[in-house]
Design a protein around this motif. Structure first.
Motif, PDB file in Angstrom:
ATOM      1  N   GLU A 137     -30.347  19.974  80.660  1.00 57.28           N
ATOM      2  CA  GLU A 137     -30.319  19.965  79.204  1.00 57.28           C
ATOM      3  C   GLU A 137     -31.079  21.178  78.667  1.00 57.28           C
ATOM      4  O   GLU A 137     -31.955  21.729  79.338  1.00 57.28           O
ATOM      5  CB  GLU A 137     -30.938  18.690  78.644  1.00 57.28           C
ATOM      6  N   TRP A 159     -21.439  25.102  76.533  1.00 50.09           N
ATOM      7  CA  TRP A 159     -22.334  23.941  76.448  1.00 50.09           C
ATOM      8  C   TRP A 159     -22.102  23.214  75.132  1.00 50.09           C
ATOM      9  O   TRP A 159     -21.755  23.828  74.127  1.00 50.09           O
ATOM     10  CB  TRP A 159     -23.794  24.374  76.582  1.00 50.09           C
ATOM     11  N   GLU A 160     -22.333  21.900  75.146  1.00 50.14           N
ATOM     12  CA  GLU A 160     -22.077  21.059  73.985  1.00 50.14           C
ATOM     13  C   GLU A 160     -23.379  20.662  73.299  1.00 50.14           C
ATOM     14  O   GLU A 160     -24.373  20.347  73.968  1.00 50.14           O
ATOM     15  CB  GLU A 160     -21.334  19.786  74.420  1.00 50.14           C
ATOM     16  N   ARG A 162     -25.508  18.023  71.761  1.00 49.16           N
ATOM     17  CA  ARG A 162     -25.572  16.574  71.881  1.00 49.16           C
ATOM     18  C   ARG A 162     -26.369  15.929  70.755  1.00 49.16           C
ATOM     19  O   ARG A 162     -26.276  14.727  70.534  1.00 49.16           O
ATOM     20  CB  ARG A 162     -26.187  16.202  73.231  1.00 49.16           C
ATOM     21  N   GLY A 163     -27.181  16.727  70.091  1.00 47.78           N
ATOM     22  CA  GLY A 163     -27.962  16.205  68.977  1.00 47.78           C
ATOM     23  C   GLY A 163     -28.546  17.331  68.159  1.00 47.78           C
ATOM     24  O   GLY A 163     -28.915  18.374  68.709  1.00 47.78           O
ATOM     25  N   ALA A 215     -28.788  20.161  73.849  1.00 43.50           N
ATOM     26  CA  ALA A 215     -27.454  20.511  74.339  1.00 43.50           C
ATOM     27  C   ALA A 215     -27.373  20.327  75.850  1.00 43.50           C
ATOM     28  O   ALA A 215     -28.390  20.242  76.550  1.00 43.50           O
ATOM     29  CB  ALA A 215     -27.106  21.940  73.964  1.00 43.50           C
ATOM     30  N   GLY A 216     -26.147  20.274  76.321  1.00 44.61           N
ATOM     31  CA  GLY A 216     -25.927  20.173  77.763  1.00 44.61           C
ATOM     32  C   GLY A 216     -24.525  20.651  78.110  1.00 44.61           C
ATOM     33  O   GLY A 216     -23.668  20.848  77.234  1.00 44.61           O
ATOM     34  N   ALA A 219     -19.572  17.036  80.074  1.00 40.01           N
ATOM     35  CA  ALA A 219     -19.695  15.916  81.015  1.00 40.01           C
ATOM     36  C   ALA A 219     -18.583  15.974  82.053  1.00 40.01           C
ATOM     37  O   ALA A 219     -17.471  16.388  81.765  1.00 40.01           O
ATOM     38  CB  ALA A 219     -19.634  14.617  80.244  1.00 40.01           C
TER      39      ALA A 219
END
Length: 219
Positions: A137, A159-160, A162-163, A215-216, A219
């Motif tokens: 992350e 990368w996405e 996530r918050g 971010a990460g 998936a």
């Protein structure tokens, strides 16, 4: 000699005069520090098996505070004076000079489970695929409600987000010089006249803002 704000020489002067990467103006917050969101997200991700890389470690306050909670805490900064101070302040951490560009120093090759940046260089985002372990992350906090290059660079490496958290707290600066120093730091010279038009008996009110992103990889 007048130094360019946020140049390496400018940060080196801060290190010498203030003993580290510290805001050189007085302020009073009327609420919780907006960076507590970053602190909480960071703390809940640490553990004895977690390998952390900190981008832009400054004089090492996070390495000193959070490093003992991680299995490994590595860090880098582009300013030699700050690297030297960080090594003294966090002797348990593995701290090196780097600017997130060019070849990655061997001790920083990782892989890392968590890459963090507290108002540090967003250029490290472009190196995430090289630095990150599977399932890693990235956690960042920036000095405004929006830091466009963060989501842009995350998208560039696939990368996405996530918050996202945008935190704003009312604050005050007590003197005109404090306000001028803050405007220089934030590259906001157009806000200097606010002192003459909005100052009250306790100084000039403004909003202390932070943008936090987690971010990460996909998936």
């Amino acid at each position: 000699m007048t130094l360019i704000p946020h140049s390496r020489e400018w940060y080196a002067r801060l290190a010498r005069e203030l003993g580290g990467y510290r805001h050189p103006w007085a302020r009073v917050l009327d609420g919780p520090d907006p960076e507590l969101t970053f602190d909480a997200l960071l703390a809940e991700r640490l553990g004895p098996a977690v390998r952390v890389l900190e981008a832009g470690c400054g004089h090492g306050p996070d390495a000193a505070r959070f490093g003992p909670l991680a299995g490994r805490w590595a860090a880098f900064d582009a300013v030699p004076e700050l690297v030297a101070q960080a090594r003294l302040n966090a002797p348990h951490a593995d701290i090196h000079g780097w600017n997130a560009k060019g070849d990655i120093p061997d001790p920083l090759r990782g892989p890392f489970d968590l890459i963090v940046s507290r108002r540090g260089p967003t250029s490290v985002i472009l190196r995430l695929p090289e630095l990150a372990a599977p399932g890693a992350e990235f956690l960042y906090v920036g000095p405004r409600l929006d830091v466009p290059q963060v989501p842009e660079r995350l998208a560039a490496v696939g990368w996405e987000v996530r918050g996202e958290w945008r935190v704003s707290v009312r604050a005050r600066v007590p003197t005109r010089q404090d306000w001028a120093t803050r405007c220089e730091w934030m590259n906001e010279p157009e806000r200097l006249p606010e002192w003459d038009t909005h100052t009250g008996p306790d100084g000039l009110p403004y909003r202390e803002e932070r943008y936090v992103v987690l971010a990460g990889p996909p998936a």
